[in-house]
Design a protein around this motif. Structure first.
Motif, PDB file in Angstrom:
ATOM      1  N   GLU A 165       0.952  -1.017  -0.140  1.00  0.00           N
ATOM      2  CA  GLU A 165      -0.035  -0.092   0.018  1.00  0.00           C
ATOM      3  C   GLU A 165       0.843   1.370  -0.006  1.00  0.00           C
ATOM      4  O   GLU A 165       0.775   2.183   0.718  1.00  0.00           O
ATOM      5  CB  GLU A 165      -0.990  -0.053   1.190  1.00  0.00           C
ATOM      6  CG  GLU A 165      -1.932  -1.257   1.401  1.00  0.00           C
ATOM      7  CD  GLU A 165      -2.941  -1.111   0.349  1.00  0.00           C
ATOM      8  OE1 GLU A 165      -3.168   0.014  -0.372  1.00  0.00           O
ATOM      9  OE2 GLU A 165      -3.840  -2.066   0.143  1.00  0.00           O
ATOM     10  N   THR A 167       0.871   4.119  -1.641  1.00  0.00           N
ATOM     11  CA  THR A 167       0.342   5.384  -1.809  1.00  0.00           C
ATOM     12  C   THR A 167      -0.949   5.487  -0.878  1.00  0.00           C
ATOM     13  O   THR A 167      -1.544   6.536  -1.298  1.00  0.00           O
ATOM     14  CB  THR A 167      -0.056   5.527  -3.454  1.00  0.00           C
ATOM     15  OG1 THR A 167      -1.124   4.214  -3.570  1.00  0.00           O
ATOM     16  CG2 THR A 167       0.836   5.049  -4.339  1.00  0.00           C
ATOM     17  N   THR A 175       0.507  10.407  -5.254  1.00  0.00           N
ATOM     18  CA  THR A 175       0.382   8.732  -5.845  1.00  0.00           C
ATOM     19  C   THR A 175       1.034   8.748  -7.274  1.00  0.00           C
ATOM     20  O   THR A 175       1.341   7.764  -7.713  1.00  0.00           O
ATOM     21  CB  THR A 175      -0.926   8.696  -5.683  1.00  0.00           C
ATOM     22  OG1 THR A 175      -1.505   8.753  -4.356  1.00  0.00           O
ATOM     23  CG2 THR A 175      -1.402   7.342  -6.222  1.00  0.00           C
ATOM     24  N   MET A 179       3.936   6.508  -8.171  1.00  0.00           N
ATOM     25  CA  MET A 179       3.788   5.432  -9.085  1.00  0.00           C
ATOM     26  C   MET A 179       4.631   5.684 -10.606  1.00  0.00           C
ATOM     27  O   MET A 179       5.106   4.354 -11.116  1.00  0.00           O
ATOM     28  CB  MET A 179       2.229   5.128  -9.646  1.00  0.00           C
ATOM     29  CG  MET A 179       1.363   4.725  -8.440  1.00  0.00           C
ATOM     30  SD  MET A 179       2.127   3.417  -7.392  1.00  0.00           S
ATOM     31  CE  MET A 179       2.034   1.975  -8.714  1.00  0.00           C
ATOM     32  N   THR A 196      -2.222  -3.503  -3.066  1.00  0.00           N
ATOM     33  CA  THR A 196      -2.958  -2.429  -3.096  1.00  0.00           C
ATOM     34  C   THR A 196      -4.517  -2.728  -3.370  1.00  0.00           C
ATOM     35  O   THR A 196      -4.795  -3.835  -3.846  1.00  0.00           O
ATOM     36  CB  THR A 196      -2.400  -1.311  -4.457  1.00  0.00           C
ATOM     37  OG1 THR A 196      -3.186  -0.152  -4.296  1.00  0.00           O
ATOM     38  CG2 THR A 196      -2.754  -1.986  -5.730  1.00  0.00           C
ATOM     39  N   GLU A 198      -6.281  -0.047  -5.003  1.00  0.00           N
ATOM     40  CA  GLU A 198      -6.560   0.998  -5.548  1.00  0.00           C
ATOM     41  C   GLU A 198      -6.599   0.703  -7.033  1.00  0.00           C
ATOM     42  O   GLU A 198      -5.517   0.262  -7.572  1.00  0.00           O
ATOM     43  CB  GLU A 198      -5.741   2.290  -5.068  1.00  0.00           C
ATOM     44  CG  GLU A 198      -5.865   2.795  -4.046  1.00  0.00           C
ATOM     45  CD  GLU A 198      -4.961   3.878  -3.586  1.00  0.00           C
ATOM     46  OE1 GLU A 198      -5.258   5.090  -4.114  1.00  0.00           O
ATOM     47  OE2 GLU A 198      -4.002   3.773  -3.050  1.00  0.00           O
ATOM     48  N   VAL A 201      -3.866   2.609  -9.094  1.00  0.00           N
ATOM     49  CA  VAL A 201      -2.524   2.104  -8.772  1.00  0.00           C
ATOM     50  C   VAL A 201      -2.242   0.861  -9.822  1.00  0.00           C
ATOM     51  O   VAL A 201      -0.982   0.809 -10.501  1.00  0.00           O
ATOM     52  CB  VAL A 201      -2.149   1.849  -7.285  1.00  0.00           C
ATOM     53  CG1 VAL A 201      -0.734   1.085  -7.080  1.00  0.00           C
ATOM     54  CG2 VAL A 201      -2.158   3.134  -6.447  1.00  0.00           C
ATOM     55  N   TYR A 204      -1.021   1.110 -13.248  1.00  0.00           N
ATOM     56  CA  TYR A 204       0.541   1.339 -13.597  1.00  0.00           C
ATOM     57  C   TYR A 204       1.485  -0.013 -13.831  1.00  0.00           C
ATOM     58  O   TYR A 204       2.627   0.038 -14.217  1.00  0.00           O
ATOM     59  CB  TYR A 204       1.205   2.258 -12.591  1.00  0.00           C
ATOM     60  CG  TYR A 204       0.763   3.636 -12.426  1.00  0.00           C
ATOM     61  CD1 TYR A 204       1.519   4.533 -13.550  1.00  0.00           C
ATOM     62  CD2 TYR A 204      -0.171   4.269 -11.882  1.00  0.00           C
ATOM     63  CE1 TYR A 204       1.224   6.028 -13.461  1.00  0.00           C
ATOM     64  CE2 TYR A 204      -0.575   5.489 -11.810  1.00  0.00           C
ATOM     65  CZ  TYR A 204       0.072   6.196 -12.655  1.00  0.00           C
ATOM     66  OH  TYR A 204      -0.228   7.788 -12.542  1.00  0.00           O
TER      67      TYR A 204
END
Length: 234
Positions: A165, A167, A175, A179, A196, A198, A201, A204
């Motif tokens: 995690e 970010t 963030t 990334m 993550t 998210e 995220v 990427y």
């Protein structure tokens, strides 16, 4: 680079044994950037601890570059962690009253390396903090703190970075910056595994692995992967 075969992880509780991971089969090739996702309680953190040689599976095999990690001694595991794996955490884990240089030097201090300053300076410059060498964490933004943590993770030239995690405590702008930095490191050859929740995220990464109830529910390539230019234009 990484092969998990039939890996399980159980914990003994007062009410009996609880199994967190159920027969995980997973291969991660050198140079990949993989997002491991899933809801709370899916086993993401447990899996990361095993991948990072911080914990051992209850059964199955974990091959790291062909070496069966499950057969290594505690000393050998510590050596593997120190030399081959860099860790980045949501809470940064920086020493509050110690400047960026000293925070980055810590892994070298633990390994008894004497010539540390030039290497720490180079690591901070690599993450864009060449002008913040003597700043303590309270003088840095959240994104800058995470860059210090990344520089520290890079100090021993690991082949793998595990980011838990990374970010989660950052605003949107930070963030994107973090990334993008991970993407650059990945392009330079570093294998990166990001835990993550998210979706932004995960975009990427080159691949997305979804866990649910300790099992791999899906394992897919990320199409239209975000790049620096895509993030700027978004």
């Amino acid at each position: 680079m990484i092969e998990l075969e039939g890996m399980t992880k159980s914990f003994r509780m007062a009410e009996g044994e609880m199994t967190i991971l159920h027969g995980i089969d997973l291969t991660i090739q050198a140079g990949e950037m993989v997002a491991i996702m899933g809801p709370s309680g899916s086993g993401k953190s447990t899996l990361m601890n095993i991948l990072g040689c911080l914990d051992a599976p209850s059964s199955g095999r974990y091959l790291l570059d062909g070496t069966d990690v499950t057969k290594l001694s505690k000393r050998q595991l510590a050596k593997t962690r120190g030399q081959r794996i860099g860790f980045v955490f949501q809470s940064f884990n920086l020493i509050p009253r110690t400047d960026a240089m000293r925070n980055v030097e810590l892994p070298l201090i633990y390994n008894g390396v004497r010539s540390r300053r030039a290497k720490a300076k180079a690591a901070l410059e690599r993450v864009g903090l060449g002008t913040r060498l003597r700043h303590v964490p309270s003088e840095l933004s959240g994104g800058q703190k995470q860059r210090v943590a990344i520089a520290r993770a890079l100090i021993n030239d690991p082949s793998i970075i595990l980011a838990d995690e990374p970010t989660g405590a950052l605003d949107t702008k930070s963030t994107v910056e973090i990334m993008e930095l991970f993407t650059e490191l990945n392009a330079a050859g570093c294998t990166i595994i990001v835990i993550t929740h998210e979706d932004e995220v995960a975009e990427y990464c080159t691949r997305r692995v979804w866990l649910r109830d300790g099992c791999i529910q899906s394992d897919d390539k990320v199409h239209n992967r975000r790049t620096k230019l895509a993030a700027v234009s978004a």
